[in-house]
Design a protein around this motif. Sequence first.
Motif, PDB file in Angstrom:
ATOM      1  N   SER A  60       0.814  -1.221   0.000  1.00 51.73           N
ATOM      2  CA  SER A  60       0.000   0.000   0.000  1.00 51.73           C
ATOM      3  C   SER A  60       0.845   1.269   0.000  1.00 51.73           C
ATOM      4  CB  SER A  60      -0.970   0.000   1.187  1.00 51.73           C
ATOM      5  OG  SER A  60      -1.930  -1.030   1.029  1.00 51.73           O
TER       6      SER A  60
ATOM      7  N   ILE B  23       2.240   1.818  -3.616  1.00 51.54           N
ATOM      8  CA  ILE B  23       1.194   2.189  -4.576  1.00 51.54           C
ATOM      9  C   ILE B  23       0.739   3.626  -4.346  1.00 51.54           C
ATOM     10  CG2 ILE B  23      -1.199   1.769  -5.273  1.00 51.54           C
ATOM     11  CD1 ILE B  23      -0.650  -1.222  -4.926  1.00 51.54           C
TER      12      ILE B  23
ATOM     13  N   LEU C  53      -8.103  -3.646  -3.267  1.00 55.51           N
ATOM     14  CA  LEU C  53      -7.772  -2.626  -4.274  1.00 55.51           C
ATOM     15  C   LEU C  53      -8.823  -2.577  -5.378  1.00 55.51           C
ATOM     16  CD1 LEU C  53      -3.963  -3.365  -4.466  1.00 55.51           C
ATOM     17  CD2 LEU C  53      -4.919  -1.105  -3.996  1.00 55.51           C
ATOM     18  N   CYS C  54      -9.355  -3.726  -5.742  1.00 55.29           N
ATOM     19  CA  CYS C  54     -10.297  -3.802  -6.864  1.00 55.29           C
ATOM     20  C   CYS C  54     -11.763  -3.758  -6.425  1.00 55.29           C
ATOM     21  CB  CYS C  54     -10.048  -5.070  -7.672  1.00 55.29           C
ATOM     22  SG  CYS C  54      -8.410  -5.132  -8.428  1.00 55.29           S
TER      23      CYS C  54
ATOM     24  N   ILE D 162      -7.327   2.583   0.692  1.00 56.26           N
ATOM     25  CA  ILE D 162      -6.516   2.347  -0.497  1.00 56.26           C
ATOM     26  C   ILE D 162      -7.404   2.186  -1.730  1.00 56.26           C
ATOM     27  CG2 ILE D 162      -6.424  -0.161  -0.119  1.00 56.26           C
ATOM     28  CD1 ILE D 162      -3.503   1.880  -1.518  1.00 56.26           C
ATOM     29  N   THR D 163      -8.602   1.614  -1.559  1.00 56.93           N
ATOM     30  CA  THR D 163      -9.552   1.473  -2.667  1.00 56.93           C
ATOM     31  C   THR D 163      -9.949   2.837  -3.199  1.00 56.93           C
ATOM     32  OG1 THR D 163     -10.471  -0.343  -1.349  1.00 56.93           O
ATOM     33  CG2 THR D 163     -11.617   0.213  -3.392  1.00 56.93           C
TER      34      THR D 163
ATOM     35  N   VAL E 133      -6.870   4.483  -5.154  1.00 55.18           N
ATOM     36  CA  VAL E 133      -6.601   4.044  -6.527  1.00 55.18           C
ATOM     37  C   VAL E 133      -7.728   4.455  -7.469  1.00 55.18           C
ATOM     38  CG1 VAL E 133      -5.088   2.137  -5.854  1.00 55.18           C
ATOM     39  CG2 VAL E 133      -7.525   1.707  -6.146  1.00 55.18           C
TER      40      VAL E 133
ATOM     41  N   VAL F  83      -8.812   0.641 -11.784  1.00 54.04           N
ATOM     42  CA  VAL F  83      -8.059  -0.547 -11.384  1.00 54.04           C
ATOM     43  C   VAL F  83      -8.834  -1.812 -11.750  1.00 54.04           C
ATOM     44  CG1 VAL F  83      -9.029  -0.436  -9.045  1.00 54.04           C
ATOM     45  CG2 VAL F  83      -6.925  -1.728  -9.448  1.00 54.04           C
TER      46      VAL F  83
END
Length: 284
Positions: free
Chosen positions: A131, A134, A159-160, A171-172, A175, A181
């Motif tokens: 993390s 990124i 993340l996805c 973090i989601t 991104v 992503v």
Amino acid sequence: MNLTNIGTVKEILSRHGFSFSKGLGQNFIINPDICPKIAENGNACEGFGVLEIGTGIGVLTAELAKRADKVTAVEIDTRLLPILAETLEEFDNVKIINEDVMKCDLHKLIKEEFDGLKVAVCANLPYYITSPIIMMLLENRLPIESITVMVQKEAAQRLCAKVGSRDAGAITVGVNYYGEVKKLFDVSRGSFMPAPNVDSAVIRIDLNSEHRLDEESERFFFKVVKAGFEQRRKTLANSLASIMGIPKDKVYASLKDMGLSETARIEQLDMEQLIDFSARLMKD
């Protein structure tokens, strides 16, 4: 030289007196199908320079070098340098920089190494620092097209995840704010030496060229996001009051104006709602 053959890898490492570092999260790829797929899905192609983070013994580096115009890899472990000089000897378009990527001036590096080229990032990231790396790449607003990385499967799921779902985290949101992503494919734990205790997955983030908010609004937005997810089981009113000192009445009013419940939690808001909510809280 077959860098995914266990016997070959063991011979090279033994000859150089190399032992794996748990502290650096070293797990080298030995599945021959993985690195070509990462390279092919990660913009390693004509007209591109690739920034690789962490090299292992160079198995992914070699696949990137076969396809991209240039590969510059940042590797923190000095012990790998003589190994890489041997394993990557045939490639004249590879440069290894022995530094900690978290301390590099990546804007300067990209300008010096990839002038005139589009740039992509590819990496098999250590789980313990996934993390931070990124988010560092995203927050620095680097001139890169995409980030294709192998991460722990659980991290890939987060993340996805869809922003506004229970699987989402800070973090989601990060991104999805900076790009789009998607998960490309899963990688079993047996694809590595030594084998980790978990499975992995490869994801790609395609970056957007335009950011949604000005810098001041963006900083405040991410403070709200981080505070909300730090205490994600609390209501937004409680978490923002305890961490950021925002009066609960102000949070209630903003949620009400958006047609949301006073008991809303951050995981219930989608991206547009989060941006709208943050903008309302910024107002006097």
